[in-house]
Design a protein around this motif. Structure first.
Motif, short mmCIF file in Angstrom:
data_model
loop_
_atom_site.label_atom_id
_atom_site.label_comp_id
_atom_site.label_asym_id
_atom_site.label_seq_id
_atom_site.Cartn_x
_atom_site.Cartn_y
_atom_site.Cartn_z
N TYR A 142 0.85 -1.19 0.00
CA TYR A 142 0.00 0.00 0.00
C TYR A 142 0.88 1.25 0.00
O TYR A 142 0.82 2.06 0.93
CB TYR A 142 -0.92 -0.02 1.23
CG TYR A 142 -1.92 -1.16 1.22
CD1 TYR A 142 -3.22 -0.96 0.78
CD2 TYR A 142 -1.55 -2.43 1.63
CE1 TYR A 142 -4.14 -2.00 0.77
CE2 TYR A 142 -2.46 -3.48 1.61
CZ TYR A 142 -3.73 -3.26 1.17
OH TYR A 142 -4.65 -4.30 1.16
N TYR A 202 -9.18 5.36 2.64
CA TYR A 202 -9.57 4.18 1.85
C TYR A 202 -9.45 4.45 0.35
O TYR A 202 -9.08 3.55 -0.41
CB TYR A 202 -10.99 3.74 2.19
CG TYR A 202 -11.18 3.37 3.64
CD1 TYR A 202 -10.29 2.49 4.27
CD2 TYR A 202 -12.22 3.89 4.40
CE1 TYR A 202 -10.45 2.14 5.60
CE2 TYR A 202 -12.39 3.54 5.73
CZ TYR A 202 -11.50 2.67 6.33
OH TYR A 202 -11.65 2.33 7.64
N ALA A 243 -6.00 3.82 -0.58
CA ALA A 243 -5.52 2.46 -0.35
C ALA A 243 -5.90 1.50 -1.46
O ALA A 243 -5.18 0.52 -1.72
CB ALA A 243 -6.04 1.95 0.99
N TYR A 244 -7.04 1.75 -2.11
CA TYR A 244 -7.56 0.78 -3.08
C TYR A 244 -7.66 1.38 -4.48
O TYR A 244 -8.07 2.53 -4.64
CB TYR A 244 -8.95 0.30 -2.66
CG TYR A 244 -9.00 -0.37 -1.31
CD1 TYR A 244 -8.48 -1.64 -1.13
CD2 TYR A 244 -9.60 0.26 -0.21
CE1 TYR A 244 -8.53 -2.27 0.11
CE2 TYR A 244 -9.66 -0.36 1.02
CZ TYR A 244 -9.13 -1.63 1.17
OH TYR A 244 -9.18 -2.24 2.39
N LYS A 247 -9.74 -0.08 -6.58
CA LYS A 247 -11.15 -0.31 -6.90
C LYS A 247 -12.03 0.47 -5.93
O LYS A 247 -11.91 0.32 -4.71
CB LYS A 247 -11.48 -1.80 -6.84
CG LYS A 247 -10.70 -2.63 -7.85
CD LYS A 247 -11.01 -4.12 -7.71
CE LYS A 247 -10.23 -4.95 -8.72
NZ LYS A 247 -10.49 -6.40 -8.55
N MET A 264 -14.09 -1.52 -3.27
CA MET A 264 -13.35 -2.00 -2.10
C MET A 264 -13.25 -0.89 -1.05
O MET A 264 -13.40 -1.15 0.16
CB MET A 264 -11.96 -2.46 -2.52
CG MET A 264 -11.96 -3.70 -3.37
SD MET A 264 -12.30 -5.19 -2.41
CE MET A 264 -10.70 -5.52 -1.73
N ALA A 265 -13.01 0.33 -1.50
CA ALA A 265 -12.96 1.46 -0.57
C ALA A 265 -14.33 1.67 0.07
O ALA A 265 -14.43 1.92 1.28
CB ALA A 265 -12.51 2.71 -1.30
N ASN A 284 -14.99 -1.00 2.72
CA ASN A 284 -14.22 -0.74 3.93
C ASN A 284 -14.82 0.39 4.75
O ASN A 284 -14.84 0.37 5.98
CB ASN A 284 -12.78 -0.42 3.56
CG ASN A 284 -11.78 -0.88 4.60
OD1 ASN A 284 -10.66 -1.28 4.26
ND2 ASN A 284 -12.14 -0.85 5.86
N ASN A 300 -12.04 -4.13 6.13
CA ASN A 300 -11.83 -5.18 5.15
C ASN A 300 -10.72 -6.10 5.67
O ASN A 300 -9.78 -5.63 6.30
CB ASN A 300 -11.39 -4.61 3.80
CG ASN A 300 -12.54 -4.01 3.02
OD1 ASN A 300 -13.70 -4.05 3.44
ND2 ASN A 300 -12.23 -3.43 1.87
N THR A 345 -14.37 -10.40 -0.42
CA THR A 345 -13.09 -9.69 -0.41
C THR A 345 -11.91 -10.55 0.00
O THR A 345 -10.77 -10.23 -0.29
CB THR A 345 -13.15 -8.47 0.54
OG1 THR A 345 -13.40 -8.94 1.88
CG2 THR A 345 -14.24 -7.52 0.13
#
Length: 284
Positions: free
Chosen positions: A9, A42, A45-46, A48, A51-52, A55, A61, A236
């Motif tokens: 990350y 978030y 971090a992602y 996609k 996914m954020a 979370n 997540n 996930t």
């Protein structure tokens, strides 16, 4: 291992904390290590967006991780959520109940991130004591170790747990001296914030009835959140249904075997497996 995890990350990882039963183990082969990865945001971090969003909506997540021959799982939280979920403003016990127990800050991007993570963790035992002390009988509240036992017993009722009955007490029994020292430090912190009365005691911040209602709300919400997180993890967490079976078998002494169709449809499998395990007493 923590540095390798954070490297996944870049530009977002702020801190990595190591926690859980593996802290008490010297032989880690065959065990699953537990980490929390704290990120700045978030969205950073992602790659996609969904996914954020997942979370942010139902934190954290959870993902599998392997490095150096060891296996682990890690939970992702933003710095803001980590602070909130360790504080007495948290609507569930999932974070502060874990960080009231021993943990280690094993990686941080800089001293600012380290200080912020430590400050968040320091709120966890205060939150536990603020909610537990009002519901205790006077004789229980005088024994620092009994406060921990009572508090952890309450938190274990606020999540779906696969551990055997009495597990919450064994956490304290593993290192009672540590919990006595941390209890005294926690009570001193509470006294500094609110001030002690003429008798040297710190008054409770909640009326006993209000504290009991708060625990009941967290217990109802916590079990629903546990189911929601299991369902989310089936989407996930690669191999999440196998991890669920492994964890329950390890802690509850069951012999669950995952069928091929359950791996193909992990969300359906998780939602059908949980009620059966509750009825059978494997999880509570």
């Amino acid at each position: 291992m923590a540095a390798a995890l954070a490297a996944q990350y870049p530009g977002s990882a702020r801190a990595v904390l190591f926690y859980g039963s593996c802290l008490r183990e010297s032989e880690l082969d065959g065990l699953m290590l537990d980490f929390y990865l704290i990120v700045s945001d978030y969205g950073d971090a992602y790659a996609k967006r969904w996914m954020a969003a997942a979370n942010r909506l139902i934190p954290p997540n959870v993902f599998p991780f392997q490095h150096g021959g060891l296996i682990a799982k890690y939970a992702v939280l933003s710095e803001r959520d980590f602070e909130l979920l360790n504080s007495d403003e948290a609507s569930n016990v999932s974070v502060w109940a874990r960080f009231a127990q021993p943990s280690r800050l094993v990686w941080s991007v800089d001293h600012v991130a380290a200080d912020r993570a430590i400050a968040a963790v320091a709120e966890a035992p205060v939150t536990l004591f603020e909610l537990t002390l009002p519901i205790l009988a006077p004789e229980q509240a005088t024994d620092p170790v009994d406060i921990w036992r009572a508090g952890f017993a309450q938190t274990y009722q606020a999540e779906l747990r696969a551990e055997r009955k009495g597990r919450s007490g064994s956490i304290v029994d593993a290192d009672p001296d540590r919990y006595e020292r941390f209890a005294l430090a926690t009570l001193a912190e509470m006294a500094e914030r609110r001030g002690a009365g003429p008798d040297g005691k710190v008054s409770n911040s909640l009326h006993p009835n209000a504290a009991r209602r708060r625990w009941r709300r967290m217990q109802r919400r916590g079990k629903l959140l546990s189911v929601a997180r299991l369902a989310k993890a089936s989407l996930t967490y690669a191999g999440g249904i196998d991890y669920l079976a492994w964890k329950i078998n390890r802690h509850a002494g069951t012999k669950i075997e995952i069928k091929p169709w359950q791996r193909r449809w992990p969300l359906v499998a998780a939602l059908t497996l949980v009620p059966r395990l509750i009825r059978g007493g494997a999880i509570r």
